[in-house]
Design a protein around this motif. Structure first.
Motif, PDB file in Angstrom:
ATOM      1  N   THR A 162       0.826  -1.206   0.000  1.00  0.00           N
ATOM      2  CA  THR A 162       0.000   0.000   0.000  1.00  0.00           C
ATOM      3  C   THR A 162       0.860   1.256   0.000  1.00  0.00           C
ATOM      4  OG1 THR A 162      -1.657  -1.232   1.264  1.00  0.00           O
ATOM      5  CG2 THR A 162      -1.920   1.155   1.150  1.00  0.00           C
ATOM      6  N   ALA A 163       1.962   1.215   0.729  1.00  0.00           N
ATOM      7  CA  ALA A 163       2.867   2.363   0.750  1.00  0.00           C
ATOM      8  C   ALA A 163       3.432   2.643  -0.636  1.00  0.00           C
ATOM      9  CB  ALA A 163       3.993   2.125   1.747  1.00  0.00           C
ATOM     10  N   ALA A 164       3.798   1.597  -1.359  1.00  0.00           N
ATOM     11  CA  ALA A 164       4.345   1.767  -2.702  1.00  0.00           C
ATOM     12  C   ALA A 164       3.337   2.408  -3.638  1.00  0.00           C
ATOM     13  CB  ALA A 164       4.802   0.418  -3.257  1.00  0.00           C
ATOM     14  N   VAL A 206      15.022   0.163   1.844  1.00  0.00           N
ATOM     15  CA  VAL A 206      13.722  -0.343   1.422  1.00  0.00           C
ATOM     16  C   VAL A 206      12.778   0.807   1.088  1.00  0.00           C
ATOM     17  CG1 VAL A 206      11.667  -1.597   2.184  1.00  0.00           C
ATOM     18  CG2 VAL A 206      13.941  -2.517   2.667  1.00  0.00           C
ATOM     19  N   ALA A 207      12.717   1.808   1.966  1.00  0.00           N
ATOM     20  CA  ALA A 207      11.813   2.937   1.755  1.00  0.00           C
ATOM     21  C   ALA A 207      12.160   3.701   0.484  1.00  0.00           C
ATOM     22  CB  ALA A 207      11.855   3.874   2.957  1.00  0.00           C
ATOM     23  N   SER A 208      13.444   3.832   0.195  1.00  0.00           N
ATOM     24  CA  SER A 208      13.875   4.601  -0.976  1.00  0.00           C
ATOM     25  C   SER A 208      13.435   3.950  -2.277  1.00  0.00           C
ATOM     26  CB  SER A 208      15.401   4.751  -0.971  1.00  0.00           C
ATOM     27  OG  SER A 208      15.846   5.441   0.172  1.00  0.00           O
ATOM     28  N   GLY A 209      13.259   2.629  -2.283  1.00  0.00           N
ATOM     29  CA  GLY A 209      12.926   1.919  -3.500  1.00  0.00           C
ATOM     30  C   GLY A 209      11.449   1.710  -3.739  1.00  0.00           C
ATOM     31  N   LEU A 210      10.581   2.272  -2.899  1.00  0.00           N
ATOM     32  CA  LEU A 210       9.145   2.051  -3.061  1.00  0.00           C
ATOM     33  C   LEU A 210       8.582   2.844  -4.232  1.00  0.00           C
ATOM     34  CD1 LEU A 210       7.807   2.147   0.608  1.00  0.00           C
ATOM     35  CD2 LEU A 210       8.103   0.144  -0.851  1.00  0.00           C
ATOM     36  N   GLY A 211       7.680   2.220  -4.973  1.00  0.00           N
ATOM     37  CA  GLY A 211       6.960   2.912  -6.031  1.00  0.00           C
ATOM     38  C   GLY A 211       7.696   2.930  -7.352  1.00  0.00           C
ATOM     39  N   GLY A 212       7.020   3.497  -8.355  1.00  0.00           N
ATOM     40  CA  GLY A 212       7.583   3.563  -9.695  1.00  0.00           C
ATOM     41  C   GLY A 212       8.505   4.727  -9.925  1.00  0.00           C
ATOM     42  N   THR A 213       8.547   5.657  -8.991  1.00  0.00           N
ATOM     43  CA  THR A 213       9.480   6.777  -9.038  1.00  0.00           C
ATOM     44  C   THR A 213       9.751   7.246  -7.625  1.00  0.00           C
ATOM     45  OG1 THR A 213       9.879   9.045  -9.839  1.00  0.00           O
ATOM     46  CG2 THR A 213       7.604   8.458  -9.340  1.00  0.00           C
ATOM     47  N   SER A 214      10.956   7.733  -7.405  1.00  0.00           N
ATOM     48  CA  SER A 214      11.318   8.301  -6.100  1.00  0.00           C
ATOM     49  C   SER A 214      11.459   9.816  -6.189  1.00  0.00           C
ATOM     50  CB  SER A 214      12.637   7.693  -5.601  1.00  0.00           C
ATOM     51  OG  SER A 214      13.696   8.005  -6.513  1.00  0.00           O
ATOM     52  N   ALA A 215      10.997  10.412  -7.291  1.00  0.00           N
ATOM     53  CA  ALA A 215      11.220  11.835  -7.540  1.00  0.00           C
ATOM     54  C   ALA A 215      10.631  12.727  -6.452  1.00  0.00           C
ATOM     55  CB  ALA A 215      10.650  12.222  -8.904  1.00  0.00           C
ATOM     56  N   TYR A 216       9.522  12.282  -5.836  1.00  0.00           N
ATOM     57  CA  TYR A 216       8.854  13.116  -4.833  1.00  0.00           C
ATOM     58  C   TYR A 216       8.961  12.517  -3.431  1.00  0.00           C
ATOM     59  CZ  TYR A 216       7.071  15.753  -8.752  1.00  0.00           C
ATOM     60  OH  TYR A 216       7.001  16.538  -9.881  1.00  0.00           O
ATOM     61  N   THR A 217       9.844  11.538  -3.263  1.00  0.00           N
ATOM     62  CA  THR A 217       9.978  10.864  -1.977  1.00  0.00           C
ATOM     63  C   THR A 217      11.045  11.518  -1.101  1.00  0.00           C
ATOM     64  OG1 THR A 217       9.336   8.744  -2.971  1.00  0.00           O
ATOM     65  CG2 THR A 217      10.435   8.664  -0.837  1.00  0.00           C
ATOM     66  N   TRP A 218      10.677  11.778   0.148  1.00  0.00           N
ATOM     67  CA  TRP A 218      11.603  12.209   1.196  1.00  0.00           C
ATOM     68  C   TRP A 218      11.636  11.110   2.258  1.00  0.00           C
ATOM     69  CZ3 TRP A 218      13.255  17.563   2.654  1.00  0.00           C
ATOM     70  CH2 TRP A 218      13.147  18.460   1.580  1.00  0.00           C
ATOM     71  N   ARG A 235      24.203   7.224   3.871  1.00  0.00           N
ATOM     72  CA  ARG A 235      24.807   6.955   2.573  1.00  0.00           C
ATOM     73  C   ARG A 235      24.047   5.858   1.822  1.00  0.00           C
ATOM     74  NH1 ARG A 235      29.671   9.161   1.349  1.00  0.00           N
ATOM     75  NH2 ARG A 235      30.186   7.459  -0.084  1.00  0.00           N
ATOM     76  N   ALA A 236      23.005   5.324   2.448  1.00  0.00           N
ATOM     77  CA  ALA A 236      22.204   4.284   1.798  1.00  0.00           C
ATOM     78  C   ALA A 236      21.246   4.859   0.762  1.00  0.00           C
ATOM     79  CB  ALA A 236      21.410   3.501   2.844  1.00  0.00           C
ATOM     80  N   SER A 237      21.117   6.179   0.703  1.00  0.00           N
ATOM     81  CA  SER A 237      20.168   6.793  -0.223  1.00  0.00           C
ATOM     82  C   SER A 237      20.599   8.214  -0.545  1.00  0.00           C
ATOM     83  CB  SER A 237      18.762   6.816   0.391  1.00  0.00           C
ATOM     84  OG  SER A 237      17.849   7.475  -0.452  1.00  0.00           O
ATOM     85  N   THR A 238      20.227   8.666  -1.749  1.00  0.00           N
ATOM     86  CA  THR A 238      20.440  10.066  -2.116  1.00  0.00           C
ATOM     87  C   THR A 238      19.188  10.906  -1.905  1.00  0.00           C
ATOM     88  OG1 THR A 238      19.830   9.623  -4.415  1.00  0.00           O
ATOM     89  CG2 THR A 238      22.181   9.481  -3.847  1.00  0.00           C
ATOM     90  N   LEU A 239      18.114  10.300  -1.385  1.00  0.00           N
ATOM     91  CA  LEU A 239      16.875  11.051  -1.180  1.00  0.00           C
ATOM     92  C   LEU A 239      17.050  12.067  -0.058  1.00  0.00           C
ATOM     93  CD1 LEU A 239      14.163   8.251  -1.420  1.00  0.00           C
ATOM     94  CD2 LEU A 239      15.056   9.730  -3.217  1.00  0.00           C
TER      95      LEU A 239
END
Length: 296
Positions: A162-164, A206-218, A235-239
């Motif tokens: 559901t989160a994705a 895991v959170a960084s990879g949810l959904g079809g795009t991470s463009a709007y994810t913080w 360092r696990a994410s650039t978000l």
């Protein structure tokens, strides 16, 4: 306290009963601002705890149960220089709208509040709060979802799925979504979050990879048990990330120092803090908020 002539705290019930359309009118008329202001930093007050039945602060199990008292504290916090906005469920945000406390503020709607604190279904964290369409209709600025994962609980997969899809729906509306991820496990019937470096790093990945795009994810990330691990964790994410303040217990100075160190990391854009600022041990809400703002 900030309040318009039309509605003080004591008038909220009357206004809600006789003019429910006032909520939509206030939302449509609210002056908005960019998510990040000129400072490039973000200071948000969190108050979405009551919608999940999490009313305790320290030893007081019902501290956040007094809505009128909570609103007074929130209005005071939002009036302090350097405070950018608030994170809350629909009822609290609408109270603040009617009080006129959200002008030129960032408004973040809390989305999944169905995993009630202490319930056997706590990890089946249904999206019982704002939907992406609600956030867009109210002209709010972002949404927030809680992502708790227990490798031993099948309900975590439903929350992940559901989160994705919620990340997708928010991105389709170009609305930022703040994901607050944790790895959890049950101990003695209670749910415990793992703040070790490996667990927080995994939850960020895991959170960084949810959904079809991470463009709007913080990301909304807790400080690890050992604050020295935060550089490796992030360092696990650039978000872009904000720090989850959490409760500071009996050592606010120690907590502030941990936040100060983590705020120097390149992906960290600010702080989201709730109970420790709204209900400080010394009762000085303005002082606690000003101290947190000063860390930025």
């Amino acid at each position: 306290m900030t309040r318009p002539a039309a509605a003080g705290v004591a008038d909220l019930v009357r206004l809600r009963a006789h003019r429910p359309e006032a909520v939509a009118e206030a939302a449509a008329a609210r002056r908005r601002r960019p998510l990040l202001g000129p400072s490039g930093r973000l200071m948000v007050i969190a108050a979405d705890h009551p919608a999940r039945g999490a009313l305790a602060v320290g030893d007081d199990e019902m501290a956040m149960a007094d809505r009128f008292g909570l609103l007074e504290r929130l209005c005071l916090a939002l009036s302090r220089p350097g405070v950018d906005g608030v994170l809350a469920a629909a009822d609290v945000l609408e109270d603040l709208l009617l009080l006129g406390a959200l002008e030129d503020k960032v408004v973040i709607g809390s989305m999944n509040r169905g995993g009630l604190a202490g319930a056997v279904f706590e990890l089946d964290d249904r999206f019982t709060g704002h939907r992406p369409a609600d956030l867009a209709r109210r002209n709010y600025d972002a949404g927030k979802l809680l992502l708790r994962i227990d490798h031993g609980d099948p309900a975590s997969l439903d929350t992940l799925h559901t989160a994705a899809r919620t990340v997708d729906a928010m991105a389709a509306r170009r609305l930022p979504v703040f994901i607050e991820p944790f790895l959890c496990h049950r101990t003695g019937g209670g749910l415990r979050t793992d703040l070790g470096a490996a667990a927080v790093t995994t939850s960020v990945a895991v959170a960084s990879g949810l959904g079809g795009t991470s463009a709007y994810t913080w990301l909304k990330v807790p400080v690890t048990e050992n604050p020295e691990d935060m550089r490796r964790v992030l360092r696990a994410s650039t978000l872009p990330a904000v720090l989850l303040g959490g409760e500071v217990g009996g050592d606010p100075d120690g907590a502030y120092e941990k936040w100060r160190g983590a705020l120097r990391l390149p992906t960290v854009q600010g702080l989201v803090v709730g109970r420790s600022l709204l209900y400080p041990a010394d009762g000085d809400v303005a002082g606690a908020v000003d101290t947190a703002v000063g860390l930025l």
